[in-house]
Design a protein around this motif. Structure first.
Motif, PDB file in Angstrom:
ATOM      1  N   PHE A   1     169.649  84.161 -40.176  1.00  0.00           N
ATOM      2  CA  PHE A   1     170.565  83.030 -40.296  1.00  0.00           C
ATOM      3  C   PHE A   1     171.810  83.380 -41.100  1.00  0.00           C
ATOM      4  CE2 PHE A   1     166.381  81.185 -39.632  1.00  0.00           C
ATOM      5  CZ  PHE A   1     166.630  80.230 -38.654  1.00  0.00           C
ATOM      6  N   TYR A   2     172.896  82.753 -40.716  1.00  0.00           N
ATOM      7  CA  TYR A   2     174.196  82.856 -41.386  1.00  0.00           C
ATOM      8  C   TYR A   2     174.465  81.617 -42.228  1.00  0.00           C
ATOM      9  CZ  TYR A   2     179.427  82.891 -41.416  1.00  0.00           C
ATOM     10  OH  TYR A   2     180.765  82.852 -41.753  1.00  0.00           O
ATOM     11  N   HIS A   3     174.028  80.457 -41.736  1.00  0.00           N
ATOM     12  CA  HIS A   3     174.363  79.173 -42.359  1.00  0.00           C
ATOM     13  C   HIS A   3     173.255  78.574 -43.225  1.00  0.00           C
ATOM     14  CE1 HIS A   3     178.270  78.343 -40.681  1.00  0.00           C
ATOM     15  NE2 HIS A   3     177.870  78.325 -39.434  1.00  0.00           N
ATOM     16  N   ASP A   4     172.021  78.929 -43.018  1.00  0.00           N
ATOM     17  CA  ASP A   4     170.904  78.208 -43.619  1.00  0.00           C
ATOM     18  C   ASP A   4     170.954  78.238 -45.150  1.00  0.00           C
ATOM     19  OD1 ASP A   4     167.967  77.623 -44.428  1.00  0.00           O
ATOM     20  OD2 ASP A   4     168.005  77.254 -42.271  1.00  0.00           O
ATOM     21  N   TYR A   5     170.700  77.102 -45.765  1.00  0.00           N
ATOM     22  CA  TYR A   5     170.747  77.010 -47.229  1.00  0.00           C
ATOM     23  C   TYR A   5     169.557  77.704 -47.873  1.00  0.00           C
ATOM     24  CZ  TYR A   5     166.813  73.850 -48.128  1.00  0.00           C
ATOM     25  OH  TYR A   5     165.542  73.336 -48.276  1.00  0.00           O
ATOM     26  N   LYS A   6     168.476  77.890 -47.123  1.00  0.00           N
ATOM     27  CA  LYS A   6     167.214  78.363 -47.693  1.00  0.00           C
ATOM     28  C   LYS A   6     166.767  79.708 -47.133  1.00  0.00           C
ATOM     29  CE  LYS A   6     162.346  76.991 -48.185  1.00  0.00           C
ATOM     30  NZ  LYS A   6     161.350  75.915 -47.917  1.00  0.00           N
ATOM     31  N   TYR A   7     166.713  79.817 -45.815  1.00  0.00           N
ATOM     32  CA  TYR A   7     166.124  80.993 -45.196  1.00  0.00           C
ATOM     33  C   TYR A   7     167.174  82.022 -44.796  1.00  0.00           C
ATOM     34  CZ  TYR A   7     161.715  78.422 -44.711  1.00  0.00           C
ATOM     35  OH  TYR A   7     160.551  77.731 -44.951  1.00  0.00           O
ATOM     36  N   ARG A   8     166.839  83.288 -45.022  1.00  0.00           N
ATOM     37  CA  ARG A   8     167.601  84.410 -44.465  1.00  0.00           C
ATOM     38  C   ARG A   8     166.935  84.874 -43.177  1.00  0.00           C
ATOM     39  NH1 ARG A   8     172.342  83.847 -47.062  1.00  0.00           N
ATOM     40  NH2 ARG A   8     172.332  84.575 -49.221  1.00  0.00           N
ATOM     41  N   VAL A   9     165.608  84.930 -43.213  1.00  0.00           N
ATOM     42  CA  VAL A   9     164.817  85.421 -42.081  1.00  0.00           C
ATOM     43  C   VAL A   9     163.604  84.517 -41.917  1.00  0.00           C
ATOM     44  CG1 VAL A   9     163.563  87.390 -41.116  1.00  0.00           C
ATOM     45  CG2 VAL A   9     165.473  87.788 -42.689  1.00  0.00           C
ATOM     46  N   VAL A  10     163.256  84.252 -40.664  1.00  0.00           N
ATOM     47  CA  VAL A  10     162.075  83.436 -40.377  1.00  0.00           C
ATOM     48  C   VAL A  10     161.343  84.018 -39.178  1.00  0.00           C
ATOM     49  CG1 VAL A  10     161.317  81.228 -39.379  1.00  0.00           C
ATOM     50  CG2 VAL A  10     162.823  81.232 -41.346  1.00  0.00           C
ATOM     51  N   LYS A  11     160.008  83.995 -39.257  1.00  0.00           N
ATOM     52  CA  LYS A  11     159.176  84.219 -38.078  1.00  0.00           C
ATOM     53  C   LYS A  11     158.205  83.050 -37.983  1.00  0.00           C
ATOM     54  CE  LYS A  11     157.403  88.263 -36.814  1.00  0.00           C
ATOM     55  NZ  LYS A  11     156.496  89.459 -36.727  1.00  0.00           N
ATOM     56  N   TRP A  12     158.252  82.336 -36.861  1.00  0.00           N
ATOM     57  CA  TRP A  12     157.345  81.220 -36.635  1.00  0.00           C
ATOM     58  C   TRP A  12     156.075  81.691 -35.925  1.00  0.00           C
ATOM     59  CZ3 TRP A  12     162.684  79.863 -35.805  1.00  0.00           C
ATOM     60  CH2 TRP A  12     163.161  78.837 -36.644  1.00  0.00           C
ATOM     61  N   ASP A  13     155.044  80.836 -35.936  1.00  0.00           N
ATOM     62  CA  ASP A  13     153.885  81.127 -35.104  1.00  0.00           C
ATOM     63  C   ASP A  13     154.271  80.935 -33.636  1.00  0.00           C
ATOM     64  OD1 ASP A  13     153.880  78.382 -34.574  1.00  0.00           O
ATOM     65  OD2 ASP A  13     152.117  77.959 -35.790  1.00  0.00           O
ATOM     66  N   GLU A  14     153.387  81.270 -32.740  1.00  0.00           N
ATOM     67  CA  GLU A  14     153.724  81.266 -31.315  1.00  0.00           C
ATOM     68  C   GLU A  14     154.090  79.885 -30.803  1.00  0.00           C
ATOM     69  OE1 GLU A  14     150.875  83.215 -28.867  1.00  0.00           O
ATOM     70  OE2 GLU A  14     150.894  85.065 -30.028  1.00  0.00           O
ATOM     71  N   ASP A  15     153.616  78.856 -31.470  1.00  0.00           N
ATOM     72  CA  ASP A  15     153.936  77.489 -31.063  1.00  0.00           C
ATOM     73  C   ASP A  15     155.205  76.968 -31.735  1.00  0.00           C
ATOM     74  OD1 ASP A  15     151.648  77.311 -29.431  1.00  0.00           O
ATOM     75  OD2 ASP A  15     150.405  76.787 -31.168  1.00  0.00           O
ATOM     76  N   GLY A  16     155.745  77.739 -32.680  1.00  0.00           N
ATOM     77  CA  GLY A  16     156.953  77.314 -33.370  1.00  0.00           C
ATOM     78  C   GLY A  16     156.731  76.202 -34.365  1.00  0.00           C
ATOM     79  N   LYS A  17     155.493  75.999 -34.772  1.00  0.00           N
ATOM     80  CA  LYS A  17     155.186  74.880 -35.664  1.00  0.00           C
ATOM     81  C   LYS A  17     155.140  75.288 -37.140  1.00  0.00           C
ATOM     82  CE  LYS A  17     152.609  72.295 -32.164  1.00  0.00           C
ATOM     83  NZ  LYS A  17     153.690  71.307 -31.975  1.00  0.00           N
ATOM     84  N   GLU A  18     154.722  76.508 -37.410  1.00  0.00           N
ATOM     85  CA  GLU A  18     154.568  76.951 -38.788  1.00  0.00           C
ATOM     86  C   GLU A  18     155.373  78.223 -39.035  1.00  0.00           C
ATOM     87  OE1 GLU A  18     152.924  75.325 -41.077  1.00  0.00           O
ATOM     88  OE2 GLU A  18     152.038  73.807 -39.751  1.00  0.00           O
TER      89      GLU A  18
END
Length: 283
Positions: free
Chosen positions: A257-274
């Motif tokens: 992310f470029y804009h996010d206030y909190k995350y630089r990098v994220v990996k979600w579970d396969e369902d995108g829920k967690e």
């Protein structure tokens, strides 16, 4: 404050301080009711959400690639600073020095699009003149975006500034559908947010990393239907998210992310829920 770095495979990602804006939450989440989006992203008393503008330095194969350029310095009037909620300007040159680099060491600049909050860092003031911030860099811009930047319409002229293209015009290379800058690192045209908007897709080894740019400016925009009121072509944004974002989540891709206030990098579970793994900005 120490710079945030993320190392994966043979790549090092470093987030530079490109400045901070605060934009209207309603505009950033379009038709999504505030009662829903405010559960996922904090909002202040002015109904503004914090949007960083932090360029991502990617060091790979002996090259220094910069994704976006921040809001620069001394580019806004006091009225504009109030309207855009600017509370901090860029410190890119200082950050590069911390890494043992200078502005001249940037080889390529990857622009997902040329809206002011991504492009103001391309040029800087030297006395009364604007000059290229990164004099040795090749700047990559999608061809439709480059054309509209130079010939904005009544709506887009509020975000496409002449000061952001004229000083760097001779450094710009354009592409139509996609361009691969380094093996496995490419810009891909999507449209949506603007006609020439692109995303960054990185595939090296078994790792996949995606920068959705302003199709998903924050982690709270993960839902394909959550698109911005700022989008020129919202249905194209939705289609692009369905084409690139949804499959990438199932493939266990990383998102930066470029804009996010909190995350630089994220990996979600396969369902995108967690959120399974992340790099969180140091506050």
């Amino acid at each position: 404050m120490a710079l945030e770095q993320w190392k994966i495979k043979d790549m090092t990602f470093t987030w530079l301080n490109g400045g901070v804006t605060h934009m209207d939450g309603g505009a950033m989440f379009g038709v999504v009711p505030k009662v829903l989006w405010s559960r996922k992203y904090p909002v202040n008393e002015k109904n503004q959400i914090e949007l960083r503008t932090d360029p991502i330095l990617i060091q790979v194969d002996g090259k220094n690639l910069l994704v976006e350029t921040g809001i620069g310095n001394e580019k806004f009037s006091e009225k504009q600073k109030r309207n855009f909620g600017i509370t901090e300007e860029a410190q890119i040159e200082v950050n590069l020095k911390e890494l043992g680099l200078t502005l001249k060491d940037i080889d390529h600049i990857l622009m997902t699009h040329m809206h002011f909050d991504h492009a103001c860092g391309l040029a800087k003031w030297e006395g009364d003149n604007l000059v290229p911030t990164f004099p040795n860099a090749t700047i990559w811009v999608q061809e439709t975006e480059w054309e509209e930047l130079r010939h904005p319409n009544i709506r887009s002229r509020n975000t496409y500034f002449e000061d952001n293209w004229r000083p760097i015009a001779n450094q710009v290379n354009t592409y139509k559908e996609s361009v691969e800058l380094v093996e496995g690192i490419k810009l891909v045209h999507t449209g949506g947010h603007s006609a020439g908007h692109s995303i960054l897709i990185i595939e090296r080894g078994e790792e996949k990393i995606v920068h959705m740019a302003d199709l998903m400016p924050t982690h709270a925009h993960q839902n394909s239907l959550w698109v911005l009121a700022y989008d020129d072509f919202p249905m194209d944004s939705i289609r692009a998210k369905e084409k690139y974002l949804v499959p990438a989540i199932k493939e266990q891709a990383w998102f930066i992310f470029y804009h996010d206030y909190k995350y630089r990098v994220v990996k979600w579970d396969e369902d995108g829920k967690e959120v399974m793994e992340s790099v969180i900005r140091k506050i």
